[in-house]
Design an enzyme around this catalytic site. Structure first.
Site, short mmCIF file in Angstrom:
data_model
loop_
_atom_site.label_atom_id
_atom_site.label_comp_id
_atom_site.label_asym_id
_atom_site.label_seq_id
_atom_site.Cartn_x
_atom_site.Cartn_y
_atom_site.Cartn_z
N ASN A 73 0.89 -1.17 -0.21
CA ASN A 73 0.03 -0.04 0.14
C ASN A 73 1.09 1.31 0.14
O ASN A 73 0.63 1.85 -1.18
CB ASN A 73 -0.93 0.01 1.02
N ASP A 74 1.30 1.63 1.02
CA ASP A 74 2.36 2.81 1.07
C ASP A 74 3.15 2.74 -0.07
O ASP A 74 3.55 3.91 -0.26
CB ASP A 74 3.02 2.74 2.68
N VAL A 75 3.93 1.81 -0.40
CA VAL A 75 5.02 1.70 -1.39
C VAL A 75 4.47 2.11 -2.68
O VAL A 75 5.39 2.21 -3.48
CB VAL A 75 5.83 0.39 -1.44
N VAL A 76 3.21 2.17 -2.94
CA VAL A 76 2.80 2.54 -4.23
C VAL A 76 1.83 4.25 -4.14
O VAL A 76 1.26 4.33 -4.96
CB VAL A 76 1.69 1.79 -4.84
N ALA A 114 0.92 3.65 7.19
CA ALA A 114 1.45 4.93 7.54
C ALA A 114 0.20 5.61 8.13
O ALA A 114 -0.08 6.65 8.54
CB ALA A 114 2.03 5.61 6.52
#
Lengths: 479, 52
Positions: A405-408, A447
């Site tokens: 999730n956060d990495v995209v 996050a």
């Protein structure tokens, strides 16, 4: 580096050149091991170098010291070796992060025990003066070694509990924790200094106890997604603990390899922090995510998003020319890697180009995703790092996000108020079509930030357990 | 690597307490060493399978 190693080897055991040479050889083998392990093509040779290096170090130690209790030592080695072997054989690949943490805790505890053994019996190690007092410098090394060992132990135990899910992965924040931590740290340093002038039992006992406590306190506020950094940091600590003990025991092999492990772990931690665009101190200070709600919380208005089905995904994946798969922690949780590899096989059979994109901080330990994909027999030449593949999203027909999730999240590029601002992310918005597997629309990643990718025109949300969804897609593809 | 220290600690004569502390350290350290190498070998074996 070579000069440092040579001089370290030369100073430690000048009396016996053969011992120094043997330890130096094992040090060189460890360097070769670390180097070999850095690439999949040479990693098995690297592991072998490490084993030989360890064997040389152990045998040299046994041969060159007056052994008062050889049978007991061999029994202890055999016992520990058997336990380690059995655990390593039985452990599931998905439990690897907590296993690594558990192993680090053992090293930390061993360092504490060795430190105490040296404290209680200084004459045997040649670190005591004629009056029986321990040399001041040795006391400093001993105090540091015990403190770092104890921090490694208790910190690793907490990391283990969090990774094994036996304790909430969420950051636990004590009020005034920075003050408490700093105070404890200063007390440990002060007492270690004082230990040089007073070698009473209470001093070293208090250092040990405080170091155990600060290990707990340091790791408790660190959230699950920062665990890769913590694991590699604890690995680094275990190296430094061994190095400090090496100075106490005047053992060059321990100094060399301890420093090697210590610095390689520190470098890895630094690389990962950079990959998240976070200061090392801010990770260590902990509490990330817990206070992030201020940034993304109020912005969570209802926005339209589209829900896709397994049939949609199967159709569009089958029609694509190039698919990039982005796995994250969610894939590990639902054990979807085998189903995912099957999906890759089915797609390749249809002539689709399949690539896997791995973010440096995906998962819960360094290389977590790589290990899981390897377990599922995904060829490693299909697996790419962030910087090697990010430019390819523009030419990809489908970006398939599974458990990440956060990495995209494009907010990392655009929204300065976002807690993940500045973190390099995958440019999935450049792909023609995005599939986003997620259990529900409720969760917003580690996050706690909303993700614009959910609401893009080309995004279809696949709301289901990752493994179940991929299996359904595979059924569709098999038709 | 702490195993070397543990070996030295347990090998030294003179204090029974120190010896047992050292022996316990040897056990802990060797769990780590054997376990670590075995688990690494296992992970790497998975890569090997695919090279064929």
């Amino acid at each position: 580096m070579d000069v440092t190693l040579l001089s370290a080897a030369a100073t430690g055991l000048a009396a016996s050149p053969w011992v120094a040479l043997a330890y130096l050889a094992s040090g060189v083998l460890f360097i070769l091991a670390l180097r070999g392990l850095s690439s999949p093509a040479t990693s098995r040779a690297g592991n072998r170098y490490g084993m030989i290096g360890m064997l040389i170090a152990v045998v040299t130690t046994l041969v060159t010291h007056d052994i008062a209790s050889l049978p007991e030592i061999l029994a202890a080695l055999a016992l520990g070796g058997a336990i380690g072997w059995i655990i390593a054989r039985r452990i599931a690949m998905t439990d690897m992060p907590q296993l690594v943490a558990a192993f680090h805790s053992l090293v930390g505890l061993a360092a504490v025990l060795v430190g105490w053994a040296a404290y209680l019996n200084p004459e045997a190690f040649g670190i005591a003066g004629p009056d029986g007092a321990i040399n001041a410098v040795s006391r400093l090394e001993m105090g540091l070694g015990i403190a770092i060992g104890a921090i490694t132990f208790s910190g690793s135990v907490i990391a283990f509990l969090k990774l094994a899910g036996k304790m909430s992965g969420a950051p636990i924040l004590l009020p005034a924790r920075h003050v408490i931590n700093l105070g404890t740290l200063i007390a440990i340093i002060g007492l270690t200094g004082y230990f040089m002038t007073d070698q009473s039992l209470w001093v070293i006992a208090t250092i040990t106890a405080l170091a155990f406590i600060i290990g707990f306190l340091l790791i408790i506020p660190i959230g699950g997604a920062d665990m890769p950094v913590v694991v590699s940091m604890l690995n680094s600590y275990s190296g430094w603990a061994a190095a400090a003990m090496g100075f106490t025991l005047s053992n060059t092999a321990m100094i060399i390899t301890g420093a090697l492990v210590g610095s390689s772990g520190a470098i890895l931690s630094y690389i990962m922090c950079k990959a998240m665009n976070r200061g090392f101190l801010s990770v260590i200070a902990g509490g990330f995510g817990a206070d992030a709600s201020a940034g993304g919380g109020e912005a969570r208005e209802q926005r339209p998003w589209k829900r896709g089905s397994a049939e949609d995904a199967a159709y569009m994946l089958g029609e694509a020319e190039k698919v990039i798969i982005i796995p994250g922690y969610g894939m590990a949780v639902s054990q979807a890697q085998h189903a995912l590899r099957e999906m890759g096989d089915l797609l390749k059979a249809k002539g689709v180009e399949v690539k896997y994109a791995i973010h440096p901080v995906a998962g819960r330990m360094p290389g977590h995703m790589n290990v899981l994909l390897a377990e599922a027999n995904v060829p490693y030449d299909e697996v790419f790092e962030l910087e090697d593949i990010n430019s390819e999203f523009a030419t990809a027909d489908v970006a398939f996000i599974i458990g990440a999730n956060d990495v995209v999240n494009p907010a990392a590029k655009t929204d300065k108020s976002s807690p993940i601002y500045g973190m390099p992310v995958f440019d999935v918005d450049k792909a023609k079509q995005v599939f986003f597997i997620k259990r529900s629309m409720g969760g917003v990643g580690y996050a706690g930030v909303d993700n614009d990718v959910f609401y893009m025109d080309q995004t279809l949300m696949l709301l289901a357990d990752a493994k179940k969804m991929v299996e359904d897609i595979n059924k569709g593809l098999a038709h | 690597m702490i195993v070397v220290g543990a070996l030295i600690a347990s090998a030294a004569a003179g204090s029974a307490t120190s010896k047992w502390l050292g022996l316990l350290a040897v056990v802990l350290a060797s769990v780590n060493i054997f376990g670590g190498f075995a688990v690494t070998a296992r992970m790497l074996a998975m890569y090997k399978k695919k090279e064929k």
